[in-house]
Design a protein around this motif. Structure first.
Motif, PDB file in Angstrom:
ATOM      1  N   GLY A  78       5.316  31.672  35.843  1.00  0.00           N
ATOM      2  CA  GLY A  78       6.301  31.519  34.867  1.00  0.00           C
ATOM      3  C   GLY A  78       6.386  32.571  34.099  1.00  0.00           C
ATOM      4  O   GLY A  78       7.433  32.929  33.306  1.00  0.00           O
ATOM      5  N   GLY A  79       5.515  33.702  34.093  1.00  0.00           N
ATOM      6  CA  GLY A  79       5.587  34.981  33.353  1.00  0.00           C
ATOM      7  C   GLY A  79       5.412  34.872  31.779  1.00  0.00           C
ATOM      8  O   GLY A  79       5.567  35.687  31.074  1.00  0.00           O
ATOM      9  N   LYS A  80       4.807  33.822  31.232  1.00  0.00           N
ATOM     10  CA  LYS A  80       4.402  33.473  30.058  1.00  0.00           C
ATOM     11  C   LYS A  80       3.344  34.249  29.441  1.00  0.00           C
ATOM     12  O   LYS A  80       2.027  33.966  30.022  1.00  0.00           O
ATOM     13  CB  LYS A  80       4.298  31.770  29.560  1.00  0.00           C
ATOM     14  N   THR A  81       3.302  34.970  28.630  1.00  0.00           N
ATOM     15  CA  THR A  81       2.216  35.869  27.958  1.00  0.00           C
ATOM     16  C   THR A  81       1.754  35.031  26.844  1.00  0.00           C
ATOM     17  O   THR A  81       1.019  35.923  26.050  1.00  0.00           O
ATOM     18  CB  THR A  81       2.363  37.266  27.837  1.00  0.00           C
ATOM     19  N   ASN A  82       2.606  34.023  26.333  1.00  0.00           N
ATOM     20  CA  ASN A  82       2.009  33.554  24.787  1.00  0.00           C
ATOM     21  C   ASN A  82       1.317  32.067  25.070  1.00  0.00           C
ATOM     22  O   ASN A  82       1.313  31.691  23.971  1.00  0.00           O
ATOM     23  CB  ASN A  82       3.421  33.330  24.080  1.00  0.00           C
ATOM     24  N   ILE A  83       0.641  32.066  25.912  1.00  0.00           N
ATOM     25  CA  ILE A  83      -0.268  30.767  26.070  1.00  0.00           C
ATOM     26  C   ILE A  83      -1.433  30.915  25.490  1.00  0.00           C
ATOM     27  O   ILE A  83      -2.326  32.141  25.572  1.00  0.00           O
ATOM     28  CB  ILE A  83      -0.607  30.262  27.614  1.00  0.00           C
ATOM     29  N   PRO A  84      -1.777  30.158  24.173  1.00  0.00           N
ATOM     30  CA  PRO A  84      -3.145  30.544  23.652  1.00  0.00           C
ATOM     31  C   PRO A  84      -4.158  30.229  24.198  1.00  0.00           C
ATOM     32  O   PRO A  84      -4.355  29.301  25.052  1.00  0.00           O
ATOM     33  CB  PRO A  84      -2.898  29.620  22.475  1.00  0.00           C
ATOM     34  N   VAL A  85      -5.565  30.755  23.775  1.00  0.00           N
ATOM     35  CA  VAL A  85      -6.725  30.349  24.532  1.00  0.00           C
ATOM     36  C   VAL A  85      -6.942  28.940  24.253  1.00  0.00           C
ATOM     37  O   VAL A  85      -7.819  28.599  25.242  1.00  0.00           O
ATOM     38  CB  VAL A  85      -7.723  31.321  23.764  1.00  0.00           C
ATOM     39  N   TRP A  86      -6.756  28.286  23.183  1.00  0.00           N
ATOM     40  CA  TRP A  86      -7.215  27.053  23.242  1.00  0.00           C
ATOM     41  C   TRP A  86      -6.546  26.025  24.452  1.00  0.00           C
ATOM     42  O   TRP A  86      -7.207  25.260  24.617  1.00  0.00           O
ATOM     43  CB  TRP A  86      -6.930  26.485  21.725  1.00  0.00           C
ATOM     44  N   SER A  87      -5.439  26.424  24.860  1.00  0.00           N
ATOM     45  CA  SER A  87      -4.675  25.562  25.863  1.00  0.00           C
ATOM     46  C   SER A  87      -5.593  26.051  27.122  1.00  0.00           C
ATOM     47  O   SER A  87      -5.834  24.720  27.903  1.00  0.00           O
ATOM     48  CB  SER A  87      -3.398  25.918  26.145  1.00  0.00           C
ATOM     49  N   TYR A  88      -5.650  27.040  27.366  1.00  0.00           N
ATOM     50  CA  TYR A  88      -6.719  27.218  28.804  1.00  0.00           C
ATOM     51  C   TYR A  88      -7.970  26.721  28.424  1.00  0.00           C
ATOM     52  O   TYR A  88      -8.738  26.003  29.571  1.00  0.00           O
ATOM     53  CB  TYR A  88      -7.012  28.833  28.596  1.00  0.00           C
ATOM     54  N   LEU A  89      -8.874  26.694  27.555  1.00  0.00           N
ATOM     55  CA  LEU A  89     -10.006  25.998  27.237  1.00  0.00           C
ATOM     56  C   LEU A  89      -9.923  24.578  27.369  1.00  0.00           C
ATOM     57  O   LEU A  89     -11.077  24.194  27.812  1.00  0.00           O
ATOM     58  CB  LEU A  89     -10.805  26.486  25.733  1.00  0.00           C
ATOM     59  N   ALA A  90      -8.953  24.014  26.713  1.00  0.00           N
ATOM     60  CA  ALA A  90      -8.892  22.727  26.776  1.00  0.00           C
ATOM     61  C   ALA A  90      -8.679  22.141  28.121  1.00  0.00           C
ATOM     62  O   ALA A  90      -9.304  21.138  28.318  1.00  0.00           O
ATOM     63  CB  ALA A  90      -7.794  22.060  25.734  1.00  0.00           C
ATOM     64  N   THR A  91      -7.816  23.011  28.814  1.00  0.00           N
ATOM     65  CA  THR A  91      -7.556  22.500  30.200  1.00  0.00           C
ATOM     66  C   THR A  91      -8.811  22.768  31.267  1.00  0.00           C
ATOM     67  O   THR A  91      -9.139  21.738  31.886  1.00  0.00           O
ATOM     68  CB  THR A  91      -6.469  23.411  30.754  1.00  0.00           C
ATOM     69  N   PHE A  92      -9.706  23.552  30.907  1.00  0.00           N
ATOM     70  CA  PHE A  92     -10.792  23.671  31.615  1.00  0.00           C
ATOM     71  C   PHE A  92     -11.883  22.579  31.304  1.00  0.00           C
ATOM     72  O   PHE A  92     -12.308  22.185  32.118  1.00  0.00           O
ATOM     73  CB  PHE A  92     -11.516  25.216  31.115  1.00  0.00           C
ATOM     74  N   VAL A  93     -12.005  22.204  30.097  1.00  0.00           N
ATOM     75  CA  VAL A  93     -12.936  21.297  29.702  1.00  0.00           C
ATOM     76  C   VAL A  93     -12.423  19.955  30.369  1.00  0.00           C
ATOM     77  O   VAL A  93     -13.192  19.101  30.829  1.00  0.00           O
ATOM     78  CB  VAL A  93     -13.007  21.145  28.157  1.00  0.00           C
TER      79      VAL A  93
END
Length: 460
Positions: free
Chosen positions: A384-399
């Motif tokens: 999708g080329g989005k560079t504005n995804i915050p780290v909290w989204s990444y970490l929450a999905t990881f958990v």
């Protein structure tokens, strides 16, 4: 038959040692370069991709799923090999669209240190599980767990594979993969011919389990179609081979590896289907195959498992050394450190064999479920080329994904019954669907509430 198998294993080991030149440079050990600095060609890459992904565990799983759930179980496992197609797209985007030298470099750019920490944790578990599971298959072939024959086979196989892997690193792995894949194809063709001539390949046998969408086989197929988007990205063996050659060679190697692997898995899995169709009450798959086919086909059956185990194990050790020395940068990326890392991972794998869980598919399912945190990364950040995804989204999905993997493991092992009395693959479908839906939702919400400039602010 065990004596004949031991002789064959010895011959394969000697050939592998002879084909493993001692690495004299970091490029040969970590990047698979030839002594003259050349990248691997198309045939080498294709055969290496196929033989390292047709693990001994995979062959056994495909047959076992066919034995219990019919052709639909085998097709479900074969569906995981569509990962080569999604893997090709992932590599093309990471390496050639954005210009990153590794998956870690891409994740670090998008999510900072947390991006690589989470990823390295998941693929570290993946590598250990591969070492453990393939050694375990070898032990099972030679004896009952805990027997002297079992222990000797496990240790001898581990030591021999470790020695030639340490000699030449990734370059040695690529060379031996070529030999091992040729041998694998020859043996599989012979086995297929013998099975066809036995008269057991009939429509009645192949379709002894009718199609029912609620049965475990079709359910597992749906799981595979969910996990196949993220599965390749968490497999360092596949990803490492995407950074070795030019764009055209790399793309073709993934595409050819896909159809070759799927055919091989289906052919091998059909042996389990045939055994399941004719098994007597309470009869195990190997016993049914031996009764139906005889000694020679069963010897070939076991040889394919040995060849695939060895080819996967050396590649896994190479990826382990690259992970720690090159990608994680914990030690200097030199040959000496690379060999030490291989020895350490082998030791951990052996400990898992003697102390760990014996359910082969659990390792696949847990690994694949944990990898699903990468699906929204691929959909939103990579494609999708989005560079504005915050780290909290990444970490929450990881958990979320790790929690799902743990839940599946406890449910399938019978430690918990939080999801009721459903079959374990139905539970896996529930868990995988939830991770996919809520993971993508977390990334979508993050993209709405963040700007490119603030995407890293949450944890930096």
């Amino acid at each position: 038959m065990e004596q004949s198998l031991a002789i064959v294993v010895g011959l394969i080991a000697v050939l592998s040692l002879l084909l493993s030149p001692k690495a004299k440079s970091d490029g040969a050990f970590f990047k698979g370069l030839s002594p003259s600095g050349e990248q691997p060609g198309l045939l080498v890459l294709v055969f290496s991709q196929v033989t390292t992904w047709i693990f001994a565990r995979s062959l056994l799983n495909a047959a076992i799923l066919g034995f219990y759930y019919g052709i639909w179980g085998t097709l479900a496992y074969a569906a995981y090999y569509l990962s080569f197609l999604t893997g090709a797209k992932i590599i093309d985007s990471v390496r050639f669209r954005y210009g990153f030298s590794s998956v870690q470099a891409f994740l670090d750019d998008r999510f900072g240190a947390w991006g690589t920490r989470c990823y390295n944790f998941v693929i570290g578990i993946r590598l250990v599980s591969e070492i453990f599971a393939n050694i375990l298959v070898i032990g099972i072939l030679f004896g009952v767990s805990g027997s002297s024959a079992y222990i000797f086979a496990v240790l001898a196989f581990a030591v021999v594979t470790l020695i030639y892997s340490m000699l030449g690193g990734l370059h040695a792995s690529l060379r031996t993969d070529l030999m091992q894949m040729v041998l694998f194809i020859v043996v599989l063709v012979l086995l297929t011919v013998l099975v066809i001539n036995s008269g057991n390949v009939t429509i009645e046998n192949l379709l002894f389990k009718p199609f029912d969408i609620s049965d475990p086989g079709p359910i597992l197929m749906l799981v595979a179609l969910l996990q196949v988007w993220s599965y390749p990205m968490h497999d360092p063996v596949m990803m490492d081979r995407g950074f070795l050659a030019d764009r055209d060679t790399t793309r073709k190697s993934f595409l050819h590896a896909a159809w070759i692997s799927i055919i091989c898995i289906i052919l091998f899995g059909l042996l389990g289907v045939i055994a399941g169709a004719q098994a007597e009450s309470g009869e195990a798959m190997n016993a049914a195959l031996l009764r139906i086919l005889g000694d020679v086909p069963m010897l070939l059956f076991n040889i394919t498992l040995v060849v695939s185990a060895m080819s996967t194990l050396d590649s896994t050790l190479s990826s382990s050394s690259k992970l720690v020395a090159v990608d994680m940068k914990w030690v200097d990326p030199n040959v000496r450190n690379g060999r030490s890392i291989m020895a350490l991972f082998m030791l951990i794998g052996l400990l898992c064999v003697f102390l760990g869980n014996k359910d082969l598919f659990s390792a696949v399912a847990v690994s694949g479920t944990a990898s699903m945190y990468l699906a929204p990364v691929i959909f939103f950040s990579l494609w999708g080329g989005k560079t504005n995804i915050p780290v909290w989204s990444y970490l929450a999905t990881f958990v979320l994904a790790i929690s799902g993997a743990i839940l599946y493991f406890t449910e399938s092992a019978g430690h918990t019954q939080l999801l009721g009395e459903y079959h374990k693959y139905t539970k896996l479908l529930f868990i995988s669907s939830a991770i996919m839906i809520f993971g993508c939702l977390l990334f979508w919400l993050g993209s709405l509430k963040s700007t490119p400039e603030s995407s890293m602010e949450a944890l930096t």
